[in-house]
Design an enzyme around this catalytic site. Sequence first.
Site, PDB file in Angstrom:
ATOM      1  N   ASN A   1       0.857  -1.189   0.000  1.00 13.83           N
ATOM      2  CA  ASN A   1       0.000   0.000   0.000  1.00 13.83           C
ATOM      3  C   ASN A   1       0.895   1.241   0.000  1.00 13.83           C
ATOM      4  O   ASN A   1       1.996   1.221   0.546  1.00 13.83           O
ATOM      5  CB  ASN A   1      -0.873   0.005   1.264  1.00 13.83           C
ATOM      6  CG  ASN A   1      -1.808   1.202   1.316  1.00 13.83           C
ATOM      7  OD1 ASN A   1      -2.447   1.553   0.326  1.00 13.83           O
ATOM      8  ND2 ASN A   1      -1.894   1.850   2.471  1.00 13.83           N
TER       9      ASN A   1
ATOM     10  N   SER B   1       5.011   6.707   2.408  1.00 15.74           N
ATOM     11  CA  SER B   1       5.573   5.393   2.726  1.00 15.74           C
ATOM     12  C   SER B   1       4.895   4.329   1.877  1.00 15.74           C
ATOM     13  O   SER B   1       3.685   4.392   1.653  1.00 15.74           O
ATOM     14  CB  SER B   1       5.301   5.030   4.199  1.00 15.74           C
ATOM     15  OG  SER B   1       5.684   6.057   5.080  1.00 15.74           O
TER      16      SER B   1
HETATM   17  C1  GRF Z   1      -2.713   8.833  -2.392  1.00 16.72           C
HETATM   18  O1  GRF Z   1      -2.370   9.987  -1.697  1.00 16.72           O
HETATM   19  C2  GRF Z   1      -2.303   7.612  -1.611  1.00 16.72           C
HETATM   20  O2  GRF Z   1      -1.156   7.800  -0.853  1.00 16.72           O
HETATM   21  C3  GRF Z   1      -3.483   7.394  -0.714  1.00 16.72           C
HETATM   22  O3  GRF Z   1      -4.604   7.745  -1.477  1.00 16.72           O
HETATM   23  C4  GRF Z   1      -4.220   8.666  -2.501  1.00 16.72           C
HETATM   24  C5  GRF Z   1      -4.630   8.037  -3.797  1.00 16.72           C
HETATM   25  O4  GRF Z   1      -4.402   8.887  -4.893  1.00 16.72           O
HETATM   26  N1  GRF Z   1      -3.500   6.036  -0.210  1.00 16.72           N
HETATM   27  P1  GRF Z   1      -4.464   8.294  -6.361  1.00 16.72           P
HETATM   28  O5  GRF Z   1      -5.858   7.666  -6.516  1.00 16.72           O
HETATM   29  O6  GRF Z   1      -3.375   7.287  -6.507  1.00 16.72           O
HETATM   30  O7  GRF Z   1      -4.296   9.453  -7.282  1.00 16.72           O
END
Ligand code: GRF
Length: 197
Positions: A109, A138
């Site tokens: 993730n 992270s």
């Molecule tokens: C990102 O900031 C990621 O870190 C978090 O959700 C957001 C998703 O953005 N888990 P995207 O859909 O990849 O543009």
Amino acid sequence: MRRARTAVLISGRGSNMMALVNAAREAAYPAEIVCVVSNKADARGLEFAAANGIPARLIDHKAYATRDAFEAALDACLRAMKVEVIALAGFMRVLTAGFISSWDGRMINIHPSLLPAYKGLHTHERALADGAKVHGCSVHLVTPELDGGPILLQAEVPVLADDTPETLGARVLEQEHRIYPQALSLLATRIISEDKT
Ligand code: GRF
């Protein structure tokens, strides 16, 4: 060269998914994106996947009576595609310990903070409210503890005096797009090398 068969799970914009798809265009990249799955019909990332020739599937959690039934459908879809690695990329459903343990060591993730700081939501707002000087993102292995699994890679960004959650978030997102492909590459390389042992 064998490449690890990877699914990317999204719920929205999908910019991290796009970074992974773009990295995997390189023949030497050790992972291949074999499908993109969204739990939301309006996830913008689904269009990008389809336009780039990647099977894009909608598994709408609202169509299932229970979380277990949703996860069983998700799991069946992933197994049917012979998926080996799952990359969560803005996937906004909490997964059960049962699902997570069946993908142990094979699910990653991306999280927009320097874990273990700021698990959960609204990370940029919280970093600014604390007066943090450094923030970042992270990539971690997914374990049943939310945002608590072993960290694979992190990137730092400075917090500037006039930052808003949006400007800070944009600076972090740029780093997300850099480190997520690197982290998937590390995991995929490990999985491919396990075949040879
Ligand atoms: C990102 O900031 C990621 O870190 C978090 O959700 C957001 C998703 O953005 N888990 P995207 O859909 O990849 O543009």
